[in-house]
Motif scaffolding. Structure first.
Motif, PDB file in Angstrom:
ATOM      1  N   VAL A 287      36.980  29.594  52.307  1.00  0.00           N
ATOM      2  CA  VAL A 287      35.654  30.013  51.818  1.00  0.00           C
ATOM      3  C   VAL A 287      35.829  31.036  50.698  1.00  0.00           C
ATOM      4  O   VAL A 287      36.651  31.949  50.810  1.00  0.00           O
ATOM      5  N   ILE A 288      35.072  30.861  49.661  1.00  0.00           N
ATOM      6  CA  ILE A 288      35.082  31.846  48.566  1.00  0.00           C
ATOM      7  C   ILE A 288      33.655  32.432  48.441  1.00  0.00           C
ATOM      8  O   ILE A 288      32.702  31.865  48.998  1.00  0.00           O
ATOM      9  N   PRO A 289      33.513  33.545  47.749  1.00  0.00           N
ATOM     10  CA  PRO A 289      32.170  34.163  47.654  1.00  0.00           C
ATOM     11  C   PRO A 289      31.098  33.199  47.131  1.00  0.00           C
ATOM     12  O   PRO A 289      29.932  33.305  47.513  1.00  0.00           O
ATOM     13  N   GLU A 290      31.489  32.252  46.283  1.00  0.00           N
ATOM     14  CA  GLU A 290      30.524  31.274  45.760  1.00  0.00           C
ATOM     15  C   GLU A 290      29.846  30.511  46.902  1.00  0.00           C
ATOM     16  O   GLU A 290      28.654  30.220  46.836  1.00  0.00           O
ATOM     17  N   ARG A 293      27.252  32.715  48.566  1.00  0.00           N
ATOM     18  CA  ARG A 293      26.065  32.862  47.706  1.00  0.00           C
ATOM     19  C   ARG A 293      25.256  31.570  47.642  1.00  0.00           C
ATOM     20  O   ARG A 293      24.029  31.610  47.552  1.00  0.00           O
TER      21      ARG A 293
END
Lengths: 331, 315
Positions: A287-290, A293
């Protein structure tokens, strides 16, 4: 070094297990024009065991989308049209007297399916809504003295109309919170609208084929569970939810008087699960911050309570979420 | 008949005098149209401290003379010491012909023997002459009741006061309500952003983080340095943005595609190391570091005041 994960390996696993995402998307796109976000949100709900509430004005293919998603998966599907005279027994089932045996037979209600379409959920009284929402939360239903477990996958997709509020029973905050995602559907763009007209004028309504079995969904859910979430992302999620509860601690003092209550721990859990499912859809093993969001609006919009002051100033929960995302530092 | 009526009127004095008191009854007019209203003024003049029992009037004087209004009893004392009691009755009649206003009795000192009465009157109530041959006329429109300011003034003033209070309340609320706190902006460094970035990059190199198996820390610091540089150099809130958002914002800021491509690869590699426990190869670490350093060097813009200082030194 034991903590090191092989990204290539997990990505390969995801590549293999997520092939159905394209199949479902293709089948859905045959029927639903545009509404990419809605289709994606339905998949997130499906993969992260989260019930979905769809809100939009009439005619935006909410019901059709859910119908189509159910038809792409060869599983039991029930549609319950919520009306003011609906009774809890109409949803969960009841006991009927059997003259031959002299006993009571259980007649299970439409809720005993894999996919439930609760159409216009806010048109039924509170006791029917709670009967459904109880089943959603506990994944079991009690009829008489016997408790029946719901069969997996069990997913409730409810629709709600934001207009025509007369004669409706708005869902209380505690019950709305049980929906993992609240997806707001907007109008299609000009190009999509023109294509919708063409489809309808041609008189040929394409049908989605069944491309998946319930077991595939359960398998995919297991892979989604394995998607790696770093503690930095966990902290980011916690920061976002805490900013909705105590905005002043994040330099968002201006939001203090606009928020009556922030996201619950259930919001944090839902945000993490939805972010993992989104990463899976995007063929990523981490998982990445994108990802956070991307799902933040759908997860938080129904979990942030607005004060009268916010309502008077026409401030929406989406605006508050945008402020939070623009202020909380990305890891 | 009319002559007789006038003679009777002239003869009737309308007042009676006793030794210590005088009672009078005066009519506005003794000839009225049916339904017209006339005033009957009753006056008692006392020359000593006698007490008078004032007659009590209900709604009629006789069956044909009706009382419309009774004023309050008015008492005045003259300079000569006499006490004058006065009351006005508004009377009317809805019968035509001669009506008798009977004598009105006043009892003094609770003594039934000390009674003074007013003179009787004859009132002629005439009918409205009807012109039989004239056209039939429509009934008259209802009279407009004149607006009674006195009656409504209290409510109008109360309403105005309420509006003023509401306006005042709103004004005071807006003036003294707690102003929303403005977000605290990150303080901009006094030194140029590129100088700081290059300095921090040099410090990072000397820490030898990835060489000591602290790859994640290396990439966390590397991406923080570069995002901080972007924030101060291009006024893009990169610390609150994801990699994609940062790249999109820099594109709008006019950074060319080649530089952005390299920066994006570096930030994505940092994301992998930060969020996916990915262990890049040593040459990848070196390449990322070099990309960051090169991006700062290629995009540094010396602020105008710094340029001026340089010129001053040279000059």
């Amino acid at each position: 070094m034991s903590e090191v994960i092989d990204i290539r390996q997990i990505n390969e696993l995801i590549e293999k297990e997520s092939a159905f995402v394209d199949l479902i998307t293709i089948e859905m796109n045959k029927v639903i024009v545009g509404q990419q976000h809605m289709v994606e949100s339905l998949l997130i709900g499906l993969l992260s065991k989260g019930h979905i509430l769809l809100e939009g004005v009439p005619g935006l293919a909410k019901t059709l989308a859910i119908n189509t998603l159910a038809s792409t998966i060869s599983a039991d599907f029930s549609r319950i049209q919520f009306t003011p005279d609906l009774l809890p027994a109409d949803v969960v089932g009841t006991q009927i007297y059997n003259q031959k045996t002299g006993g009571f037979d259980v007649r299970k209600g439409p809720i005993f399916s894999n996919f439930i379409l609760a159409d216009e959920i806010n048109r039924a009284p509170a006791k029917v809504q709670s009967a459904l929402l109880e089943a959603m939360q506990e994944k079991q239903v009690t009829i008489g003295d016997v408790t029946y477990k719901m069969e997996e996958p069990f997913l409730v997709m409810a629709t709600m109309n934001p207009i025509e509020q007369e004669g409706t029973y708005p869902l209380p905050e505690a019950q709305v919170d049980r929906f993992m995602l609240k997806v707001v559907i907007t109008y299609p763009n000009k190009k999509d609208e023109a294509q919708i007209i063409r489809h309808n004028l041609a008189g040929e309504f394409p049908k989605a084929n069944s491309v998946l079995k319930p077991a595939d969904i359960l398998k995919a859910r297991e892979v989604v569970r394995q998607v790696y979430m770093d503690e930095k992302i966990e902290k980011y999620i916690v920061d976002i939810v805490f900013a909705s509860r105590s905005p002043e601690e994040y330099g968002l003092g201006k939001l203090k008087d606009l928020i009556s209550f922030g996201g619950s721990p259930r919001a944090s859990i839902a945000l993490a699960k939805a972010a993992k499912a989104y990463a899976f859809i995007k063929r990523r093993g981490y998982v990445i911050p994108e990802d956070v969001r991307a799902v933040c609006n759908d997860v938080l919009r129904h979990r942030i309570g607005l004060t009268y002051e916010a309502e008077a100033e026409n401030i929406t929960s989406e605006e508050i979420i945008a402020d939070i995302l623009n202020t909380v530092e990305v890891p | 008949m009319r002559k007789l009526f006038f003679i009777l009127c002239l003869l009737s004095s309308g007042w009676v005098v006793a030794q210590d008191a005088t009672v009078t009854a005066v009519l506005d007019s003794q000839q009225i149209l049916i339904g017209d209203q006339i005033n009957l003024d009753l006056t008692v003049e006392l020359r000593d401290n006698s007490k008078v029992a004032w007659p009590f009037f209900k709604d009629t004087i006789t069956g044909q003379l009706e009382i419309v209004q009774v004023s309050v009893l008015d008492t005045t004392v003259k300079e000569t010491g006499e006490t004058v009691l006065h009351q006005r009755l508004v009377i009317t009649s809805f019968d035509t012909g001669f009506m008798v206003l009977p004598p009105i009795s006043f009892i003094f000192n609770d003594d039934s023997l000390q009674v003074l009465t007013t003179e009787p009157y004859l009132i002629f109530v005439s009918d409205i002459p009807v012109e039989m041959e004239a056209d039939i006329k429509d009934i008259k429109e209802p009279y407009d009741v004149p607006f009674n300011w006195k009656k409504w003034l209290k409510w109008i003033l109360l309403g105005v006061l309420l509006v003023v209070l509401i306006i005042l309340g709103v004004y005071l609320y807006r003036k003294y309500r707690k102003q929303p706190e403005e977000p605290v902006a990150r303080p901009k460094p006094k030194r140029p952003a590129h100088e700081l970035a290059l300095e921090k990059l040099e410090e990072l190199r000397q820490k030898k983080l990835w060489q000591n198996n602290r790859t994640k820390e290396f990439y966390v610091e590397l991406s923080d340095i570069i995002r901080e540089y972007i924030e101060f150099q291009f006024d893009v809130l990169a610390l609150e943005m994801t990699t994609q958002e940062t790249i999109a914002s820099l594109k709008l800021a006019g950074i060319d595609d080649e530089k952005l491509k390299r920066l994006k690869e570096m930030l994505q590699m940092a994301d992998l190391a930060k969020f996916a426990k990915y262990q890049p190869l040593p040459n990848e670490n070196e390449a990322c570091f070099e990309t960051a350093r090169k991006f700062v060097s290629e995009t540094l813009v010396m602020p105008l005041d710094e340029v001026n200082k340089e010129e001053e030194k040279e000059g």
